[in-house]
Design a protein around this motif. Structure first.
Motif, PDB file in Angstrom:
ATOM      1  N   TRP A 175       0.813  -1.217   0.000  1.00 15.34           N
ATOM      2  CA  TRP A 175       0.000   0.000   0.000  1.00 15.34           C
ATOM      3  C   TRP A 175       0.843   1.261   0.000  1.00 15.34           C
ATOM      4  O   TRP A 175       0.473   2.263  -0.609  1.00 15.34           O
ATOM      5  CB  TRP A 175      -0.988  -0.016   1.165  1.00 15.34           C
ATOM      6  N   VAL A 176       1.987   1.224   0.665  1.00 17.79           N
ATOM      7  CA  VAL A 176       2.898   2.371   0.650  1.00 17.79           C
ATOM      8  C   VAL A 176       3.339   2.653  -0.784  1.00 17.79           C
ATOM      9  O   VAL A 176       3.338   3.801  -1.241  1.00 17.79           O
ATOM     10  CB  VAL A 176       4.114   2.125   1.581  1.00 17.79           C
ATOM     11  N   MET A 177       3.704   1.604  -1.490  1.00 18.09           N
ATOM     12  CA  MET A 177       4.134   1.773  -2.886  1.00 18.09           C
ATOM     13  C   MET A 177       2.955   2.174  -3.776  1.00 18.09           C
ATOM     14  O   MET A 177       3.084   3.063  -4.617  1.00 18.09           O
ATOM     15  CB  MET A 177       4.784   0.488  -3.388  1.00 18.09           C
ATOM     16  N   ALA A 178       1.809   1.533  -3.613  1.00 19.21           N
ATOM     17  CA  ALA A 178       0.631   1.823  -4.444  1.00 19.21           C
ATOM     18  C   ALA A 178       0.157   3.261  -4.266  1.00 19.21           C
ATOM     19  O   ALA A 178      -0.302   3.887  -5.220  1.00 19.21           O
ATOM     20  CB  ALA A 178      -0.498   0.849  -4.107  1.00 19.21           C
ATOM     21  N   ASP A 179       0.275   3.782  -3.037  1.00 15.93           N
ATOM     22  CA  ASP A 179      -0.173   5.152  -2.758  1.00 15.93           C
ATOM     23  C   ASP A 179       0.939   6.179  -2.924  1.00 15.93           C
ATOM     24  O   ASP A 179       0.709   7.372  -2.729  1.00 15.93           O
ATOM     25  CB  ASP A 179      -0.743   5.243  -1.342  1.00 15.93           C
ATOM     26  N   GLY A 180       2.153   5.724  -3.262  1.00 17.63           N
ATOM     27  CA  GLY A 180       3.259   6.647  -3.494  1.00 17.63           C
ATOM     28  C   GLY A 180       3.710   7.381  -2.246  1.00 17.63           C
ATOM     29  O   GLY A 180       4.094   8.548  -2.315  1.00 17.63           O
ATOM     30  N   ARG A 191       2.953   2.198  16.403  1.00 22.15           N
ATOM     31  CA  ARG A 191       2.204   2.770  15.281  1.00 22.15           C
ATOM     32  C   ARG A 191       3.195   3.350  14.285  1.00 22.15           C
ATOM     33  O   ARG A 191       3.970   4.238  14.616  1.00 22.15           O
ATOM     34  CB  ARG A 191       1.265   3.848  15.790  1.00 22.15           C
ATOM     35  N   ASP A 192       3.154   2.832  13.053  1.00 21.95           N
ATOM     36  CA  ASP A 192       3.984   3.332  11.961  1.00 21.95           C
ATOM     37  C   ASP A 192       3.074   4.031  10.961  1.00 21.95           C
ATOM     38  O   ASP A 192       2.149   3.409  10.423  1.00 21.95           O
ATOM     39  CB  ASP A 192       4.716   2.179  11.262  1.00 21.95           C
ATOM     40  N   VAL A 193       3.332   5.327  10.737  1.00 20.80           N
ATOM     41  CA  VAL A 193       2.506   6.120   9.832  1.00 20.80           C
ATOM     42  C   VAL A 193       3.359   6.568   8.649  1.00 20.80           C
ATOM     43  O   VAL A 193       4.390   7.221   8.827  1.00 20.80           O
ATOM     44  CB  VAL A 193       1.915   7.351  10.559  1.00 20.80           C
ATOM     45  N   TYR A 194       2.911   6.206   7.454  1.00 19.72           N
ATOM     46  CA  TYR A 194       3.582   6.596   6.214  1.00 19.72           C
ATOM     47  C   TYR A 194       2.806   7.763   5.625  1.00 19.72           C
ATOM     48  O   TYR A 194       1.601   7.667   5.405  1.00 19.72           O
ATOM     49  CB  TYR A 194       3.598   5.424   5.226  1.00 19.72           C
ATOM     50  N   THR A 195       3.502   8.871   5.385  1.00 19.29           N
ATOM     51  CA  THR A 195       2.856  10.096   4.921  1.00 19.29           C
ATOM     52  C   THR A 195       3.373  10.482   3.536  1.00 19.29           C
ATOM     53  O   THR A 195       4.097   9.727   2.915  1.00 19.29           O
ATOM     54  CB  THR A 195       3.110  11.240   5.918  1.00 19.29           C
ATOM     55  N   GLU A 196       3.013  11.679   3.126  1.00 23.81           N
ATOM     56  CA  GLU A 196       3.395  12.220   1.818  1.00 23.81           C
ATOM     57  C   GLU A 196       2.905  11.327   0.678  1.00 23.81           C
ATOM     58  O   GLU A 196       3.565  11.175  -0.347  1.00 23.81           O
ATOM     59  CB  GLU A 196       4.911  12.434   1.734  1.00 23.81           C
ATOM     60  N   CYS A 197       1.734  10.741   0.870  1.00 26.21           N
ATOM     61  CA  CYS A 197       1.129   9.870  -0.142  1.00 26.21           C
ATOM     62  C   CYS A 197       0.318  10.704  -1.133  1.00 26.21           C
ATOM     63  O   CYS A 197      -0.098  11.821  -0.823  1.00 26.21           O
ATOM     64  CB  CYS A 197       0.205   8.856   0.518  1.00 26.21           C
ATOM     65  N   ARG A 198       0.088  10.126  -2.309  1.00 22.05           N
ATOM     66  CA  ARG A 198      -0.752  10.799  -3.304  1.00 22.05           C
ATOM     67  C   ARG A 198      -2.150  11.046  -2.727  1.00 22.05           C
ATOM     68  O   ARG A 198      -2.676  10.222  -1.983  1.00 22.05           O
ATOM     69  CB  ARG A 198      -0.870   9.936  -4.559  1.00 22.05           C
ATOM     70  N   THR A 202      -3.418  10.994   1.354  1.00 16.49           N
ATOM     71  CA  THR A 202      -3.731   9.852   2.199  1.00 16.49           C
ATOM     72  C   THR A 202      -2.533   9.479   3.063  1.00 16.49           C
ATOM     73  O   THR A 202      -1.437  10.011   2.901  1.00 16.49           O
ATOM     74  CB  THR A 202      -4.117   8.626   1.347  1.00 16.49           C
ATOM     75  N   THR A 203      -2.739   8.575   3.997  1.00 19.96           N
ATOM     76  CA  THR A 203      -1.668   7.980   4.793  1.00 19.96           C
ATOM     77  C   THR A 203      -1.877   6.474   4.823  1.00 19.96           C
ATOM     78  O   THR A 203      -2.979   5.979   4.576  1.00 19.96           O
ATOM     79  CB  THR A 203      -1.650   8.496   6.248  1.00 19.96           C
ATOM     80  N   VAL A 204      -0.814   5.748   5.109  1.00 18.12           N
ATOM     81  CA  VAL A 204      -0.882   4.313   5.324  1.00 18.12           C
ATOM     82  C   VAL A 204      -0.357   4.083   6.733  1.00 18.12           C
ATOM     83  O   VAL A 204       0.665   4.655   7.113  1.00 18.12           O
ATOM     84  CB  VAL A 204      -0.034   3.536   4.286  1.00 18.12           C
TER      85      VAL A 204
END
Length: 75
Positions: A36-41, A56-63, A66-68
């Protein structure tokens, strides 16, 4: 958001065969979130917070703004 316990025997955190569902085989929580990180950039480096047995790991700067997130319960 993916919430997962490391002691889950039905859907193993590290992937593999389920102990309780015959024939079920799963990818790891990390691989699932990485998809999902890759799919959402998203940025590949998460912001991590830890409170007792929960990480809790939050991935930001998504297209699309959004966040993952991966929430891991250690026990």
């Amino acid at each position: 958001m993916h919430v997962h316990g490391k002691l889950d025997r039905t859907v193993p955190y590290d992937g593999g065969k389920s102990v309780t569902l015959a024939g079920a085989n799963y990818v790891s929580a990390a691989d699932s979130v990485r998809f999902w990180v890759m799919a959402d950039g998203c940025s590949p480096k998460p912001r991590t917070t830890q409170i007792t047995n929960v990480q809790r790991d939050v991935y930001t700067e998504c297209r699309g703004g959004t966040t993952v997130e991966l929430v891991t319960i250690s026990n």
